[in-house]
Design an enzyme around this catalytic site. Sequence first.
Site, PDB file in Angstrom:
ATOM      1  N   TYR A  78      18.258   2.916  14.143  1.00 38.89           N
ATOM      2  CA  TYR A  78      17.631   2.020  15.112  1.00 38.89           C
ATOM      3  C   TYR A  78      17.285   0.701  14.459  1.00 38.89           C
ATOM      4  O   TYR A  78      17.150   0.606  13.242  1.00 38.89           O
ATOM      5  CB  TYR A  78      16.379   2.668  15.715  1.00 38.89           C
ATOM      6  CG  TYR A  78      15.380   3.150  14.700  1.00 38.89           C
ATOM      7  CD1 TYR A  78      15.537   4.399  14.114  1.00 38.89           C
ATOM      8  CD2 TYR A  78      14.296   2.366  14.316  1.00 38.89           C
ATOM      9  CE1 TYR A  78      14.628   4.856  13.159  1.00 38.89           C
ATOM     10  CE2 TYR A  78      13.389   2.815  13.373  1.00 38.89           C
ATOM     11  CZ  TYR A  78      13.563   4.061  12.797  1.00 38.89           C
ATOM     12  OH  TYR A  78      12.670   4.504  11.854  1.00 38.89           O
ATOM     13  N   ASN A 130      13.675   8.193   3.164  1.00 41.78           N
ATOM     14  CA  ASN A 130      13.081   7.001   2.535  1.00 41.78           C
ATOM     15  C   ASN A 130      12.968   7.280   1.043  1.00 41.78           C
ATOM     16  O   ASN A 130      12.231   8.171   0.630  1.00 41.78           O
ATOM     17  CB  ASN A 130      11.671   6.755   3.072  1.00 41.78           C
ATOM     18  CG  ASN A 130      11.648   6.377   4.544  1.00 41.78           C
ATOM     19  OD1 ASN A 130      12.211   5.362   4.936  1.00 41.78           O
ATOM     20  ND2 ASN A 130      10.980   7.183   5.357  1.00 41.78           N
ATOM     21  N   TYR A 132      11.576   5.753  -2.075  1.00 41.79           N
ATOM     22  CA  TYR A 132      10.694   4.675  -2.537  1.00 41.79           C
ATOM     23  C   TYR A 132      10.670   4.637  -4.058  1.00 41.79           C
ATOM     24  O   TYR A 132      10.397   5.641  -4.701  1.00 41.79           O
ATOM     25  CB  TYR A 132       9.251   4.921  -2.086  1.00 41.79           C
ATOM     26  CG  TYR A 132       9.005   5.033  -0.605  1.00 41.79           C
ATOM     27  CD1 TYR A 132       8.786   3.900   0.179  1.00 41.79           C
ATOM     28  CD2 TYR A 132       8.931   6.277   0.012  1.00 41.79           C
ATOM     29  CE1 TYR A 132       8.508   4.016   1.540  1.00 41.79           C
ATOM     30  CE2 TYR A 132       8.655   6.398   1.372  1.00 41.79           C
ATOM     31  CZ  TYR A 132       8.443   5.262   2.127  1.00 41.79           C
ATOM     32  OH  TYR A 132       8.165   5.386   3.465  1.00 41.79           O
ATOM     33  N   ARG A 218       9.130   8.340  -4.953  1.00 44.37           N
ATOM     34  CA  ARG A 218       8.855   9.372  -3.958  1.00 44.37           C
ATOM     35  C   ARG A 218       9.909   9.278  -2.852  1.00 44.37           C
ATOM     36  O   ARG A 218      10.331   8.177  -2.490  1.00 44.37           O
ATOM     37  CB  ARG A 218       7.476   9.201  -3.340  1.00 44.37           C
ATOM     38  CG  ARG A 218       7.265  10.088  -2.114  1.00 44.37           C
ATOM     39  CD  ARG A 218       5.873  10.028  -1.566  1.00 44.37           C
ATOM     40  NE  ARG A 218       5.786  10.780  -0.331  1.00 44.37           N
ATOM     41  CZ  ARG A 218       6.030  10.301   0.878  1.00 44.37           C
ATOM     42  NH1 ARG A 218       6.388   9.030   1.034  1.00 44.37           N
ATOM     43  NH2 ARG A 218       5.925  11.070   1.937  1.00 44.37           N
TER      44      ARG A 218
HETATM   45  C1  OGA Z   1       8.350   6.295   8.663  1.00 44.97           C
HETATM   46  C2  OGA Z   1       7.168   6.695   7.892  1.00 44.97           C
HETATM   47  C3  OGA Z   1       6.268   7.722   5.921  1.00 44.97           C
HETATM   48  C4  OGA Z   1       6.744   8.243   4.612  1.00 44.97           C
HETATM   49  O1  OGA Z   1       9.467   6.319   8.092  1.00 44.97           O
HETATM   50  O2  OGA Z   1       8.189   5.946   9.842  1.00 44.97           O
HETATM   51  O3  OGA Z   1       6.081   6.573   8.392  1.00 44.97           O
HETATM   52  O4  OGA Z   1       6.066   9.097   4.061  1.00 44.97           O
HETATM   53  N1  OGA Z   1       7.334   7.193   6.655  1.00 44.97           N
HETATM   54  O5  OGA Z   1       7.772   7.776   4.142  1.00 44.97           O
END
Ligand code: OGA
Length: 361
Positions: A78, A130, A132, A218
């Site tokens: 998105y 995600n 990070y 993370r």
């Molecule tokens: C998201 C979010 C939190 C995380 O991707 O919308 O809130 O822990 N992620 O990565």
Amino acid sequence: MKGGRATNGSRDDFEDEEVAKKVRASLAVHSSFWPEAACLDIEAEVDGLSQLARGGRFRAKTLDRTPLRSKYFFGYGYTYGSQISKKGEEQILPPELIDPVPDWIYLKLILPLEEKGLVPEGWLNSAVVNDYRPGGMIVSHIDPPKLFARPIFITSFFAEGRLVFGSRFSFPNKGGAPETTSPKCVCPMPRGSLTVMDGFSADGITHGIRPQDLDGRRVSIVLRHVFPNAPRVPQPPTASNVVAKIPLPLAASAAPAWGVESALPEAREAGHAGHAGEAGDHVACDRGAVAVRAAPKAEEEIDEFGRRRRKPGGKVSYEGETCDSGIPRAGTAAMSEKQRAALARLQKRKTKGSRSRSIRR
Ligand code: OGA
Ligand code: MN
């Protein structure tokens, strides 16, 4: 009321007790949902993603990479952050641009949730990874309610992260670290935990992660249900996308035609606190104008989740690696008996074209 307790990892944070109570009443953190061995296994799979990314093996919009974090969209992608001009305007991207949910995410993350009865079978149709790096963050936002059903599931790997609620982010130093106001609630999400966000924690207050809320690299894998009628990026009819509207035997009837509905005013209203830009970690991105790549090849039927279905038994390319369908790709950690059986069931369903995992709302 101010003056709550200082919280884990951030000595200067003092929670707002009343708000924190409401957050905790609507948020569940299951620690050690994935035990050590499962964490190691999943973390190896995540490292496999970065290798595929380095090889440029993903579809055009699967990976959004910035210096401090990589974001992979599977199942659905998105528009967000700098790609939209206003909160509430998030839209689903054309499925051709996004890779399907990998089998390992289904088997190792989604299936355990289904088996524990946390979600109906087939309901989770989107996974965002995600990754990070230290110093990374996600600015405060609310997951767009027009796109995603509740609850929202956040899984944590490699290191603990803390989800902060009600903290405002600003960027006085361009490209630098954010300035943030003290969060009203801080919720630790340890490695191997499953966080379930619903009610007030999902809709009544923003959440985010500041750089100091990450204990090193993370990875979160966010599992959500995308509404089938969520607003979509409008696509002008072209030779390459018009095929989705023709009832070809292999163009699944479930394949959405890019509607004009997303251009309607009600789809454009900014109805929530917003999925604010991931300032500081976004890439310049074409606003709305998404080039549609070639339509799926005939043998790549689209399933009810908008994912490309693999041809049963055939040699297929998946995530850029060639393998026999049903057999784990090289580099995939060994599967348990239970996972093998689940994968066999999954393949059987795909072969039969069963609708048993059809999207439920
Ligand atoms: C998201 C979010 C939190 C995380 O991707 O919308 O809130 O822990 N992620 O990565
Ligand atoms: Mn979120």
